[in-house]
Motif scaffolding. Sequence first.
Motif, PDB file in Angstrom:
ATOM      1  N   LEU A  33       0.842  -1.200   0.000  1.00  0.00           N
ATOM      2  CA  LEU A  33       0.000   0.000   0.000  1.00  0.00           C
ATOM      3  C   LEU A  33       0.879   1.253   0.000  1.00  0.00           C
ATOM      4  O   LEU A  33       0.608   2.213  -0.714  1.00  0.00           O
ATOM      5  CB  LEU A  33      -0.937  -0.008   1.214  1.00  0.00           C
ATOM      6  CG  LEU A  33      -1.816   1.215   1.398  1.00  0.00           C
ATOM      7  CD1 LEU A  33      -2.705   1.454   0.185  1.00  0.00           C
ATOM      8  CD2 LEU A  33      -2.649   1.076   2.663  1.00  0.00           C
ATOM      9  N   ALA A  37       0.907   4.193  -2.722  1.00  0.00           N
ATOM     10  CA  ALA A  37       0.699   5.580  -2.273  1.00  0.00           C
ATOM     11  C   ALA A  37       1.814   6.489  -2.781  1.00  0.00           C
ATOM     12  O   ALA A  37       1.556   7.604  -3.255  1.00  0.00           O
ATOM     13  CB  ALA A  37       0.620   5.633  -0.752  1.00  0.00           C
ATOM     14  N   THR A  56      -7.117   4.880   2.663  1.00  0.00           N
ATOM     15  CA  THR A  56      -7.296   3.538   2.104  1.00  0.00           C
ATOM     16  C   THR A  56      -7.662   2.540   3.199  1.00  0.00           C
ATOM     17  O   THR A  56      -8.556   1.703   3.026  1.00  0.00           O
ATOM     18  CB  THR A  56      -6.023   3.087   1.360  1.00  0.00           C
ATOM     19  OG1 THR A  56      -5.736   4.043   0.343  1.00  0.00           O
ATOM     20  CG2 THR A  56      -6.198   1.721   0.731  1.00  0.00           C
ATOM     21  N   LYS A  57      -6.982   2.611   4.338  1.00  0.00           N
ATOM     22  CA  LYS A  57      -7.287   1.697   5.449  1.00  0.00           C
ATOM     23  C   LYS A  57      -8.694   1.934   5.982  1.00  0.00           C
ATOM     24  O   LYS A  57      -9.424   0.986   6.277  1.00  0.00           O
ATOM     25  CB  LYS A  57      -6.239   1.829   6.549  1.00  0.00           C
ATOM     26  CG  LYS A  57      -4.913   1.214   6.135  1.00  0.00           C
ATOM     27  CD  LYS A  57      -3.898   1.216   7.242  1.00  0.00           C
ATOM     28  CE  LYS A  57      -2.638   0.518   6.760  1.00  0.00           C
ATOM     29  NZ  LYS A  57      -1.775   0.084   7.822  1.00  0.00           N
TER      30      LYS A  57
END
Length: 149
Positions: A33, A37, A56-57
């Motif tokens: 991730l 990013a 995103t999380k």
Amino acid sequence: MIKYSLVMRGEPRHPERPKRAFASAQCIKTLSLEEVARHIRAHGCAYSTGDFIAITKMLAEATAKLLKEGYQVELDDLGKFYITLGCEGAESMEAFQPDRHIKEVRVNWAPGEAFGNMREGVNFEENLKRHTERKLLRAERNGDSILEL
């Protein structure tokens, strides 16, 4: 560039039919991730890498929670997420017990427009390294002293 290797596959339902050659996509590397990013940030995103990771999380957690509550989640160009169930059949509707007969909850994804025609504009290259490795292993197993590439 999508790399692939060739594999010979038969049809399990028709074992008498000859095997056929199929392309199997090869992954260069799995990106984290954070790497995604940084890629987005490097291509002009106004958000910081940390902001993107946090968002995103939160999106992943919210999507999982909403799916468990019975919703389908549509994320525009990303696509739609929805649940299906893996079940063992019961003798009758009256005999069906969810705790006993539902074996798994599967999360499915239907791609959005951003994933439209993935074939368009893609070049393919056979991953000969993988092909050579397979031949080398086969020759080694067979005790061959000469490898024909």
